[in-house]
Design an enzyme around this catalytic site. Sequence first.
Site, PDB file in Angstrom:
ATOM      1  N   TRP A 115       1.228   5.948  -2.072  1.00 16.74           N
ATOM      2  CA  TRP A 115       0.898   6.372  -3.345  1.00 16.74           C
ATOM      3  C   TRP A 115       1.977   6.730  -4.274  1.00 16.74           C
ATOM      4  O   TRP A 115       1.504   6.923  -5.113  1.00 16.74           O
ATOM      5  CB  TRP A 115       0.711   8.417  -2.305  1.00 16.74           C
ATOM      6  CG  TRP A 115      -0.544   8.449  -1.766  1.00 16.74           C
ATOM      7  CD1 TRP A 115      -1.340   7.389  -0.971  1.00 16.74           C
ATOM      8  CD2 TRP A 115      -1.424   9.344  -2.461  1.00 16.74           C
ATOM      9  NE1 TRP A 115      -2.834   7.781  -0.878  1.00 16.74           N
ATOM     10  CE2 TRP A 115      -2.763   9.106  -1.889  1.00 16.74           C
ATOM     11  CE3 TRP A 115      -1.020  10.505  -3.187  1.00 16.74           C
ATOM     12  CZ2 TRP A 115      -3.595   9.995  -2.292  1.00 16.74           C
ATOM     13  CZ3 TRP A 115      -2.410  11.139  -3.717  1.00 16.74           C
ATOM     14  CH2 TRP A 115      -3.497  11.121  -3.597  1.00 16.74           C
ATOM     15  N   TYR A 143       0.715  -1.094   0.628  1.00 19.72           N
ATOM     16  CA  TYR A 143      -0.242   0.376   0.187  1.00 19.72           C
ATOM     17  C   TYR A 143       0.777   1.262  -0.080  1.00 19.72           C
ATOM     18  O   TYR A 143       1.788   1.492   0.240  1.00 19.72           O
ATOM     19  CB  TYR A 143      -0.907   0.309   1.255  1.00 19.72           C
ATOM     20  CG  TYR A 143      -1.590   1.539   1.109  1.00 19.72           C
ATOM     21  CD1 TYR A 143      -2.806   1.377   0.282  1.00 19.72           C
ATOM     22  CD2 TYR A 143      -1.778   2.582   1.847  1.00 19.72           C
ATOM     23  CE1 TYR A 143      -3.987   2.485   0.513  1.00 19.72           C
ATOM     24  CE2 TYR A 143      -2.349   3.324   2.003  1.00 19.72           C
ATOM     25  CZ  TYR A 143      -3.209   3.161   0.967  1.00 19.72           C
ATOM     26  OH  TYR A 143      -4.642   4.374   0.495  1.00 19.72           O
TER      27      TYR A 143
HETATM   28  N1  LIG Z   1      -3.007   8.663  12.228  1.00 21.98           N
HETATM   29  C1  LIG Z   1      -2.991   8.631  11.321  1.00 21.98           C
HETATM   30  N2  LIG Z   1      -2.889   8.139   9.940  1.00 21.98           N
HETATM   31  C2  LIG Z   1      -2.328   7.971   8.498  1.00 21.98           C
HETATM   32  C3  LIG Z   1      -3.495   8.665   8.601  1.00 21.98           C
HETATM   33  C4  LIG Z   1      -4.564   9.481   9.197  1.00 21.98           C
HETATM   34  O1  LIG Z   1      -5.422  10.231   8.751  1.00 21.98           O
HETATM   35  N3  LIG Z   1      -4.180  10.092  10.779  1.00 21.98           N
HETATM   36  N4  LIG Z   1      -4.287   8.824   6.296  1.00 21.98           N
HETATM   37  C5  LIG Z   1      -3.899   7.661   6.099  1.00 21.98           C
HETATM   38  C6  LIG Z   1      -4.166   8.391   4.621  1.00 21.98           C
HETATM   39  S1  LIG Z   1      -5.779   8.423   4.516  1.00 21.98           S
HETATM   40  C7  LIG Z   1      -3.162   6.953   3.500  1.00 21.98           C
HETATM   41  S2  LIG Z   1      -4.006   7.511   2.096  1.00 21.98           S
HETATM   42  C8  LIG Z   1      -1.496   6.967   4.317  1.00 21.98           C
HETATM   43  C9  LIG Z   1      -0.488   6.864   3.546  1.00 21.98           C
HETATM   44  O2  LIG Z   1       0.012   6.393   3.302  1.00 21.98           O
HETATM   45  P1  LIG Z   1       1.689   5.651   2.044  1.00 21.98           P
HETATM   46  O3  LIG Z   1       1.202   5.948   0.710  1.00 21.98           O
HETATM   47  O4  LIG Z   1       1.903   5.184   2.414  1.00 21.98           O
HETATM   48  O5  LIG Z   1       2.738   7.480   2.929  1.00 21.98           O
HETATM   49  P2  LIG Z   1       3.354   8.205   1.882  1.00 21.98           P
HETATM   50  O6  LIG Z   1       4.713   9.119   2.681  1.00 21.98           O
HETATM   51  O7  LIG Z   1       2.770   9.069   0.419  1.00 21.98           O
HETATM   52  O8  LIG Z   1       4.549   6.987   0.945  1.00 21.98           O
HETATM   53  C10 LIG Z   1       5.153   7.060  -0.205  1.00 21.98           C
HETATM   54  C11 LIG Z   1       6.797   6.403  -0.172  1.00 21.98           C
HETATM   55  O9  LIG Z   1       6.879   5.825  -1.415  1.00 21.98           O
HETATM   56  C12 LIG Z   1       7.896   6.188  -1.898  1.00 21.98           C
HETATM   57  N5  LIG Z   1       8.313   6.885  -3.297  1.00 21.98           N
HETATM   58  C13 LIG Z   1       7.715   7.700  -4.177  1.00 21.98           C
HETATM   59  N6  LIG Z   1       7.938   7.320  -5.158  1.00 21.98           N
HETATM   60  C14 LIG Z   1       8.291   5.697  -5.287  1.00 21.98           C
HETATM   61  C15 LIG Z   1       8.526   5.579  -6.898  1.00 21.98           C
HETATM   62  O10 LIG Z   1       9.199   5.313  -7.794  1.00 21.98           O
HETATM   63  N7  LIG Z   1       9.773   3.872  -6.575  1.00 21.98           N
HETATM   64  C16 LIG Z   1       9.642   3.688  -4.919  1.00 21.98           C
HETATM   65  N8  LIG Z   1       9.997   1.544  -4.744  1.00 21.98           N
HETATM   66  N9  LIG Z   1       9.496   4.245  -3.734  1.00 21.98           N
HETATM   67  C17 LIG Z   1       8.518   5.667  -3.867  1.00 21.98           C
HETATM   68  C18 LIG Z   1       8.119   7.371  -1.356  1.00 21.98           C
HETATM   69  O11 LIG Z   1       9.408   7.872  -0.676  1.00 21.98           O
HETATM   70  C19 LIG Z   1       7.475   7.517   0.236  1.00 21.98           C
HETATM   71  O12 LIG Z   1       8.120   6.087   1.575  1.00 21.98           O
HETATM   72  O13 LIG Z   1      -1.557   7.102   5.318  1.00 21.98           O
HETATM   73  C20 LIG Z   1      -2.412   6.786   6.469  1.00 21.98           C
HETATM   74  N10 LIG Z   1      -2.473   6.451   7.774  1.00 21.98           N
HETATM   75  N1  LIG Z   2      -1.607  18.487   1.608  1.00 22.67           N
HETATM   76  C1  LIG Z   2      -2.082  17.135   2.195  1.00 22.67           C
HETATM   77  N2  LIG Z   2      -2.982  16.948   1.423  1.00 22.67           N
HETATM   78  C2  LIG Z   2      -3.815  15.484   1.002  1.00 22.67           C
HETATM   79  C3  LIG Z   2      -3.328  14.350   1.724  1.00 22.67           C
HETATM   80  C4  LIG Z   2      -1.752  14.553   2.301  1.00 22.67           C
HETATM   81  O1  LIG Z   2      -1.235  13.835   2.963  1.00 22.67           O
HETATM   82  N3  LIG Z   2      -1.129  16.460   2.127  1.00 22.67           N
HETATM   83  N4  LIG Z   2      -3.422  13.476   1.898  1.00 22.67           N
HETATM   84  C5  LIG Z   2      -4.977  13.073   0.950  1.00 22.67           C
HETATM   85  C6  LIG Z   2      -5.409  11.998   1.303  1.00 22.67           C
HETATM   86  S1  LIG Z   2      -4.355  10.012   1.070  1.00 22.67           S
HETATM   87  C7  LIG Z   2      -6.314  11.460   2.037  1.00 22.67           C
HETATM   88  S2  LIG Z   2      -7.200  10.499   2.537  1.00 22.67           S
HETATM   89  C8  LIG Z   2      -7.414  12.799   2.493  1.00 22.67           C
HETATM   90  C9  LIG Z   2      -7.868  13.109   3.439  1.00 22.67           C
HETATM   91  O2  LIG Z   2      -8.571  13.404   3.780  1.00 22.67           O
HETATM   92  P1  LIG Z   2      -9.473  13.680   5.483  1.00 22.67           P
HETATM   93  O3  LIG Z   2      -9.171  12.489   6.182  1.00 22.67           O
HETATM   94  O4  LIG Z   2     -10.872  14.506   4.828  1.00 22.67           O
HETATM   95  O5  LIG Z   2      -8.108  14.904   6.037  1.00 22.67           O
HETATM   96  P2  LIG Z   2      -7.797  15.243   7.023  1.00 22.67           P
HETATM   97  O6  LIG Z   2      -7.024  16.238   7.308  1.00 22.67           O
HETATM   98  O7  LIG Z   2      -7.321  13.541   7.537  1.00 22.67           O
HETATM   99  O8  LIG Z   2      -9.065  15.128   7.977  1.00 22.67           O
HETATM  100  C10 LIG Z   2      -9.314  16.462   7.503  1.00 22.67           C
HETATM  101  C11 LIG Z   2     -10.617  16.629   8.660  1.00 22.67           C
HETATM  102  O9  LIG Z   2     -10.741  16.238  10.022  1.00 22.67           O
HETATM  103  C12 LIG Z   2     -11.515  16.546  11.150  1.00 22.67           C
HETATM  104  N5  LIG Z   2     -11.690  16.096  11.551  1.00 22.67           N
HETATM  105  C13 LIG Z   2     -11.179  14.801  12.652  1.00 22.67           C
HETATM  106  N6  LIG Z   2     -11.922  14.153  13.307  1.00 22.67           N
HETATM  107  C14 LIG Z   2     -12.921  14.939  13.315  1.00 22.67           C
HETATM  108  C15 LIG Z   2     -14.359  13.935  13.706  1.00 22.67           C
HETATM  109  O10 LIG Z   2     -14.091  12.964  14.331  1.00 22.67           O
HETATM  110  N7  LIG Z   2     -15.044  14.562  13.411  1.00 22.67           N
HETATM  111  C16 LIG Z   2     -15.183  16.063  12.647  1.00 22.67           C
HETATM  112  N8  LIG Z   2     -16.644  16.895  12.098  1.00 22.67           N
HETATM  113  N9  LIG Z   2     -14.378  16.650  12.457  1.00 22.67           N
HETATM  114  C17 LIG Z   2     -13.179  15.675  12.022  1.00 22.67           C
HETATM  115  C18 LIG Z   2      -9.864  17.494  11.221  1.00 22.67           C
HETATM  116  O11 LIG Z   2      -9.837  18.921  11.795  1.00 22.67           O
HETATM  117  C19 LIG Z   2      -9.012  16.886  10.063  1.00 22.67           C
HETATM  118  O12 LIG Z   2      -8.380  18.510   9.772  1.00 22.67           O
HETATM  119  O13 LIG Z   2      -6.512  14.153   2.197  1.00 22.67           O
HETATM  120  C20 LIG Z   2      -5.328  13.824   0.680  1.00 22.67           C
HETATM  121  N10 LIG Z   2      -4.888  15.610   0.856  1.00 22.67           N
HETATM  122 MO   LIG Z   3      -5.594   8.127   2.047  1.00 23.87          MO
END
Ligand SMILES: Nc1nc2c(c(=O)[nH]1)N[C@H]1C(S)=C(S)[C@@H](COP(=O)(O)OP(=O)(O)OC[C@H]3O[C@@H](n4cnc5c(=O)[nH]c(N)nc54)[C@H](O)[C@@H]3O)O[C@H]1N2
Ligand SMILES: Nc1nc2c(c(=O)[nH]1)N[C@H]1C(S)=C(S)[C@@H](COP(=O)(O)OP(=O)(O)OC[C@H]3O[C@@H](n4cnc5c(=O)[nH]c(N)nc54)[C@H](O)[C@@H]3O)O[C@H]1N2
Ligand SMILES: [Mo]
Length: 761
Positions: free
Chosen positions: A112, A110
Amino acid sequence: MTQKPVMHSAHWGAFHVQNSDDQLLIEPFRGDPDPSPLLQNFRQALNHPARVAQPMIRRGWLENGPGPDERRGADEYVAVSWEEASQRVAQELQRVGESYGPEGIFGGSYGWSSAGRFHHAQSQVHRFLNTVMGGYVRSVNSYSSGAASVLLPHIIGDMNEIARRGVSWEEIARHSEVVLAFGGLALKNSQVASGGLSEHTERGFIERAAQRGTRFISVSPLKSDLPDEAQGEWLALRPGTDAAFMLGLLAVLIAESLTDEAFLARYCVGWPQMVAYLRGEEDGIVRDAQWAAAICGVSSDIISQFARQLHGKRVLITVAHALQRAEHGEQPVWLGLVLAAALGQPGLPGGGYTYALGALGHYGKHHNLVSFPALPQGKNGIDRFIPVARIADMLLHPGTRFHYNGRQLTYPHVRLAYWAGGNPFHHHQDLARLRQAFCQLDTLIVHESAWTATARHADIVLPATMTLEREDIGGAPTDRHLVAMQPVAAPYAEARDDYTIFRDLARRLGRESAFSEGRDARDWLQHLYGQLQEKLAAHAIQTPDFSQFWQQGVLELPQVKDGGRMMRAFRDDPDAAPLPTPDGKIEIFSAVIASFGYHDCPGHPVWREPQQKPSASYPFWLIANQPASRLHSQLDFGDYSQSTKRSGREVCTLNRADAVAQAIAEGDIIELFNDRGHVLASARLTDTIMPGVVQLPTGAWYDPVDPTAARPLCRHGNPNVLTMDIATSSLTQGCSGQITVVQVRKFAGEITPVQAFTPPQ
Ligand SMILES: Nc1nc2c(c(=O)[nH]1)N[C@H]1C(S)=C(S)[C@@H](COP(=O)(O)OP(=O)(O)OC[C@H]3O[C@@H](n4cnc5c(=O)[nH]c(N)nc54)[C@H](O)[C@@H]3O)O[C@H]1N2
Ligand SMILES: Nc1nc2c(c(=O)[nH]1)N[C@H]1C(S)=C(S)[C@@H](COP(=O)(O)OP(=O)(O)OC[C@H]3O[C@@H](n4cnc5c(=O)[nH]c(N)nc54)[C@H](O)[C@@H]3O)O[C@H]1N2
Ligand SMILES: [Mo]
């Protein structure tokens, strides 16, 4: 040396980039009205000391061979040649394949990765394992929307339809009177879209809507979740209690006869069950505004007023991903829909329900007429999977049974995990437990461009190129610009493209042609582009040939305006255009979900107490949300990400009054802790976060002082040390990492410098 600028693209925008004495000069794509500052994270990334320079093998694995090992995360690394590394990887794949078959290999991988659609590392791993190893144990759903993507098809339809085509921003700017956004509409989030986002238009649309008079209401613990351009209102609820608040709103609408009974009868099933639940006919508990007020911390008067103000207006309700990334995260997603239905709004222009608007730059946009073809994945010879966030459960408890979406499944016994393009020590919860889980493996192989914590737990680390070092094509189904991504530098040190690495392994394993089909990377780009040309030609649309596309750098694709199409057709004629649900209607009660018999997700939406709630020991809610200064953990060492830190440490936001009560001052190094570990961060005091809540974004690279500690101390600020590894529910088994509970105090121990970006020995 200075070269001429070339075109490139990232998940956070397209850009022109020029290499000038190993510093990159970055200019946003000229067509982007509101470019992302994340672009500057690339500036000094190419030669950063955190890059992986050559293949490395963990000493314990090199000396003792494959097998469970407690030293993972705390061991030394030995540099080896590509020849030796590839030979050992091929041998180990062969050993595991012969002894255990594809069931012994976890290839979920998993993450991005980067925006280019060919070098997308996860697609490369999957294709490699399918075509060379006969398959692998896979993962399903995402960390983004684990709960919603399983729930929504039961109650309204496919998540992508509801999120990406639920409504368009244009429609909002023109028609919405109220946009009620649970979790807000933070522009920090919509600056990102997987595959690329050449035009950032959200700010402009929000501004236009607000000027026309749209009332934006953000329900969130953080004021910053709504941009200033919205000129909106902020309602702060206790985190994790939105479901109770929504039930309270429904109760008021019913009590005051403000529900649209005609809509509910014609377009929905299960409204009577919902009413019975609210009245307490099942269990004697009456759920009204007072009941809700006691749970969510907002007065019953405000709840009542709030409900009345929604009545008779063109209301759009959206629920952020964040709300479902929590225990019982299904409930607010379901109740948001029920609320929109009770108001009679679904299917009206700019009204109704849309999922996760603004959480990503894909949502609320128009779609390309045809999509860019994906790299074919080959066929997986086995059908074994886990819901993606159950990785640690699988590794710690092979053979154990678990529930998922009406099925009983068993965790396979995986021996080898292969990761490329993801960072589990960023994305997973309870990192001490995750380390224990990875210690159970025989072998962990990771391709990385930098020494992330995941690379530091691997047995074999293969250096991967960064996107800027190779050719690719960037494109997303909602981005009308297809970008010819041109390399701006040669690969760093000994780094190779994931494709090249896999092709060499495939050759060693005697399956080269199955994997490569005889194409090099450029051949694949031409092949995929050719397929796009064919798809467009079927619509009588002519396109430049590949070399011309490559030269011009950008190709503009035709789009269709399909926002809201499904619900509009359904509203026009629910018999002719039923929803893709069992009854063809909005399912306020789902007989299918009820038949699964899950207490934690019954047949209609409910309020269920979470396991995690503030206590005397851990009185604060922690919001661990997406970072504003980077994408997840990517390029955390980059200029922009670093500019938002203090002395290299992540910043934690606290309510001013809470901080004063804890004797914490602006800029103090504070410690957040709970039963799972400790995290240091720099304190920022504000009045724009609700009392009792602290916020620490994700993405600071995990930097444990003692990686083997049962309750590790991360000195950099990674909140996943603290989050709990617990599923949203038996229905969906999603990630619940968004919120947890902690204590906060000024740190009294020895403060040592952050080591996260210094490669291991
Ligand atoms: N507590 C908490 N945890 C969360 C979340 C949260 O809201 N709260 N959000 C979750 C969500 S929504 C998501 S999507 C995940 C994201 O989790 P990830 O998608 O695992 O996070 P990234 O940091 O985007 O990891 C991508 C990795 O790929 C590497 N990479 C980039 N390009 C390449 C390439 O071409 N080749 C190779 N081999 N590697 C490459 C980068 O260096 C990086 O280390 O985290 C989740 N975790
Ligand atoms: N800059 C930046 N943008 C991103 C990403 C990133 O890593 N960096 N990740 C991308 C990815 S993979 C995803 S999946 C999306 C995720 O999109 P989301 O999961 O929606 O993003 P978050 O910033 O984790 O959360 C949005 C807001 O929800 C509020 N929140 C948290 N808990 C609660 C709750 O219990 N109730 C209410 N009402 N609000 C709450 C928080 O204040 C938070 O700032 O973002 C995407 N966009
Ligand atoms: Mo995500």
